[in-house]
Structure formats: C-alpha cells, structure tokens
Motif scaffolding. Structure first.
Motif, short mmCIF file in Angstrom:
data_model
loop_
_atom_site.label_atom_id
_atom_site.label_comp_id
_atom_site.label_asym_id
_atom_site.label_seq_id
_atom_site.Cartn_x
_atom_site.Cartn_y
_atom_site.Cartn_z
N VAL A 40 0.84 -1.20 0.00
CA VAL A 40 0.00 0.00 0.00
C VAL A 40 0.87 1.25 0.00
N ASP A 41 1.91 1.26 0.86
CA ASP A 41 2.79 2.44 0.90
C ASP A 41 3.57 2.59 -0.40
N GLY A 42 4.01 1.49 -0.98
CA GLY A 42 4.73 1.56 -2.25
C GLY A 42 3.86 2.11 -3.35
N SER A 43 2.62 1.65 -3.39
CA SER A 43 1.68 2.16 -4.39
C SER A 43 1.43 3.65 -4.19
N ARG A 44 1.26 4.03 -2.93
CA ARG A 44 1.00 5.44 -2.64
C ARG A 44 2.17 6.31 -3.09
N ALA A 45 3.39 5.85 -2.82
CA ALA A 45 4.57 6.62 -3.20
C ALA A 45 4.64 6.82 -4.70
N PHE A 46 4.36 5.76 -5.46
CA PHE A 46 4.46 5.89 -6.92
C PHE A 46 3.27 6.64 -7.51
N ASP A 47 2.13 6.62 -6.84
CA ASP A 47 1.05 7.52 -7.23
C ASP A 47 1.50 8.97 -7.05
N ASP A 48 2.13 9.24 -5.90
CA ASP A 48 2.62 10.59 -5.62
C ASP A 48 3.65 11.04 -6.66
N ILE A 49 4.53 10.13 -7.04
CA ILE A 49 5.57 10.45 -8.02
C ILE A 49 4.93 10.87 -9.35
N ALA A 50 3.97 10.06 -9.80
CA ALA A 50 3.30 10.37 -11.07
C ALA A 50 2.56 11.70 -11.00
N MET A 51 1.85 11.92 -9.87
CA MET A 51 1.09 13.17 -9.74
C MET A 51 2.02 14.37 -9.57
N ALA A 52 3.18 14.16 -8.94
CA ALA A 52 4.15 15.25 -8.79
C ALA A 52 4.70 15.66 -10.16
N ARG A 53 4.93 14.69 -11.02
CA ARG A 53 5.40 15.03 -12.38
C ARG A 53 4.34 15.81 -13.14
N THR A 54 3.08 15.43 -12.95
CA THR A 54 2.00 16.18 -13.59
C THR A 54 1.93 17.60 -13.04
N ALA A 55 2.10 17.73 -11.73
CA ALA A 55 2.09 19.06 -11.10
C ALA A 55 3.22 19.92 -11.64
N LEU A 56 4.41 19.33 -11.79
CA LEU A 56 5.54 20.09 -12.34
C LEU A 56 5.27 20.52 -13.78
N ALA A 57 4.65 19.64 -14.55
CA ALA A 57 4.33 19.97 -15.94
C ALA A 57 3.33 21.12 -16.01
N ASN A 58 2.53 21.27 -14.94
CA ASN A 58 1.53 22.35 -14.88
C ASN A 58 2.01 23.55 -14.07
N ASN A 59 3.35 23.57 -13.82
CA ASN A 59 3.96 24.67 -13.06
C ASN A 59 3.39 24.82 -11.65
N ASP A 60 2.90 23.72 -11.09
CA ASP A 60 2.39 23.73 -9.73
C ASP A 60 3.47 23.20 -8.78
N THR A 61 4.46 24.04 -8.52
CA THR A 61 5.59 23.63 -7.68
C THR A 61 5.15 23.30 -6.26
N ALA A 62 4.27 24.11 -5.71
CA ALA A 62 3.81 23.87 -4.33
C ALA A 62 3.11 22.52 -4.22
N GLY A 63 2.30 22.18 -5.21
CA GLY A 63 1.62 20.89 -5.21
C GLY A 63 2.62 19.74 -5.30
N ALA A 64 3.65 19.91 -6.14
CA ALA A 64 4.66 18.88 -6.30
C ALA A 64 5.44 18.67 -5.00
N VAL A 65 5.72 19.76 -4.29
CA VAL A 65 6.44 19.66 -3.02
C VAL A 65 5.65 18.83 -2.01
#
Length: 233
Positions: A40-65
C-alpha cells in the motif's frame, strides 16, 4: 496506471483495488491472493511520483512539493513492509507478455540482491486471442472492475470465462526509488524543476515486471493441464 507515465491507463491502481480487496467476500479470494502481494505504501509513493510530475508539468511547484513529502514518508514506511523481498534483478522472472509501453531496462541486469517493493499489478491474457473474443473481453472487464474497487466482480469475470492469465507485478527497487525521490525533493527546493522531474522519471523507469500465473475457472470445473490452479485458488 498513473504510477508509471509510459504505461496505459488500463493498468490497475492499487489505491482502489487493494483497499477493497481486504474487505472482499470469499468469491474474490483469488484476486485477494494476488493483490495481497502489493504494498500500500509503495503504491502510494508511486502515485505521488506520477502526480508530482503532472504538477511540475503544470507549473504547480507547491503541489509537487507536498506530493514529494508524502512520497518520501511512504517510502520510509515501506522499508518495514513485509511485502518487500530481496532478489538480484538478473534473477527476476519476466512476464510472458509485458504491459504495453513498459520501459525497457537501459543496462544489463545486476546480479547483486536488492530490496524490491511491489507497487502495482494487472491481469494480462497469456493466450493469443482476438481483442473482441469472449476471453479477452472477460479480462478487460476484470481489470475495469478492479479499477472500480470491485475485486469480487473481477474474480467472477475471470472464473466464468476460464481465462488463462498472468498476474503481472510492477516492482520497484526500494532504496533506489527512495534515493530518486529524495534527490528530486532537494532539486525542487533549489528551484531546479527539470532536474527534479528527471529524477522522478528515473524512479519510474527503475520499475521492473514479474509475473505469476493464475487460471480462473467456474467452481467444480478444472481446465485441462491446470488442475492445481482451478477454482480452489
């Protein structure tokens, strides 16, 4: 699957499927057995990674952090997860059929044992079937049901059609992944968004795939050559 940017959306999301599997009645026990292997934690981490990349692509640095903070914490928890296993990459058994779009290893497989974290999974047909065939449709329906948090229905889809499938596990090297996420966090703190994104992509590209066979059949029936994997699974 949102954990690995290069893979199709048909890949299962543990966040919905695994959570529901723990509360599933006996009709879904074969599906529960496979998804019980996932972290569960591993899945959560990789969900976060994917969503952080999307946030960076949308210039949402605070969200990525925020997402990377959560990913770092999830990977720390995962180090004590009983789903972690030790094995050299060279010893991993690849699936008969890899998920479409799966990243290919860039270097020769290492012979040094490392800790691996199972982060996702999907049922893939091992037979050569027409996409419109009954069996192919059953697997598609099973994966759709799992994405909706309906593992019992997924098990029923597989059993009724007696579908021969591989349960393909997506596994990530725990220490390398944690290092990549920590590095991305520091790069982002230094305003290096491109470097942070590259580090996260490296974490995604480090995922490897292994398979475990499963045959779903109606209760009381045994497919030829697969007696030990019949409906009692």
């Amino acid at each position: 699957m949102k954990k690995i940017a290069l893979l199709p959306a048909a890949l299962l999301m543990l966040g919905t499927a695994a959570g529901a599997a723990h509360a599933t009645p006996s009709a879904g026990r074969a599906v529960n057995r496979d998804f019980a292997k996932l972290s569960v934690d591993g899945s959560r981490a990789f969900d976060d990674i994917a969503m952080a990349r999307t946030a960076l692509a949308n210039n949402d640095t605070a969200g990525a952090v925020k997402l990377l903070t959560d990913a770092n914490n999830a990977l720390k928890r995962a180090k004590s997860d009983n789903k972690v296993f030790m094995k050299a990459e060279a010893q991993l058994t690849p699936p008969k059929k890899a998920p479409a779009g799966a990243p290919a290893p860039a270097a020769a497989a290492s012979t040094k044992p490392v800790a691996w974290l199972p982060v996702d999974g999907e049922y893939i047909v091992t037979e050569d079937l027409e996409p419109s065939s009954t069996k192919a449709t059953a697997v598609t329906s099973a994966n759709t049901s799992l994405n909706k948090g309906q593992p019992a229905q997924a098990a029923q889809n597989l059993q009724v059609a007696a579908v021969d499938v591989d349960f393909v596990l997506a596994i990530a090297p725990l220490d390398t992944s944690a290092s990549d996420v920590y590095r991305a966090t520091n790069l982002l703190a230094g305003k290096d968004t491109k470097g942070a994104d590259n580090a996260l992509q490296e974490a995604q590209n480090s995922i490897r795939f292994v398979s475990e066979d499963m045959v779903g059949t109606p209760d009381g029936q045994k497919p030829a050559g697969h007696g030990k994997k019949a409906a009692n699974n």
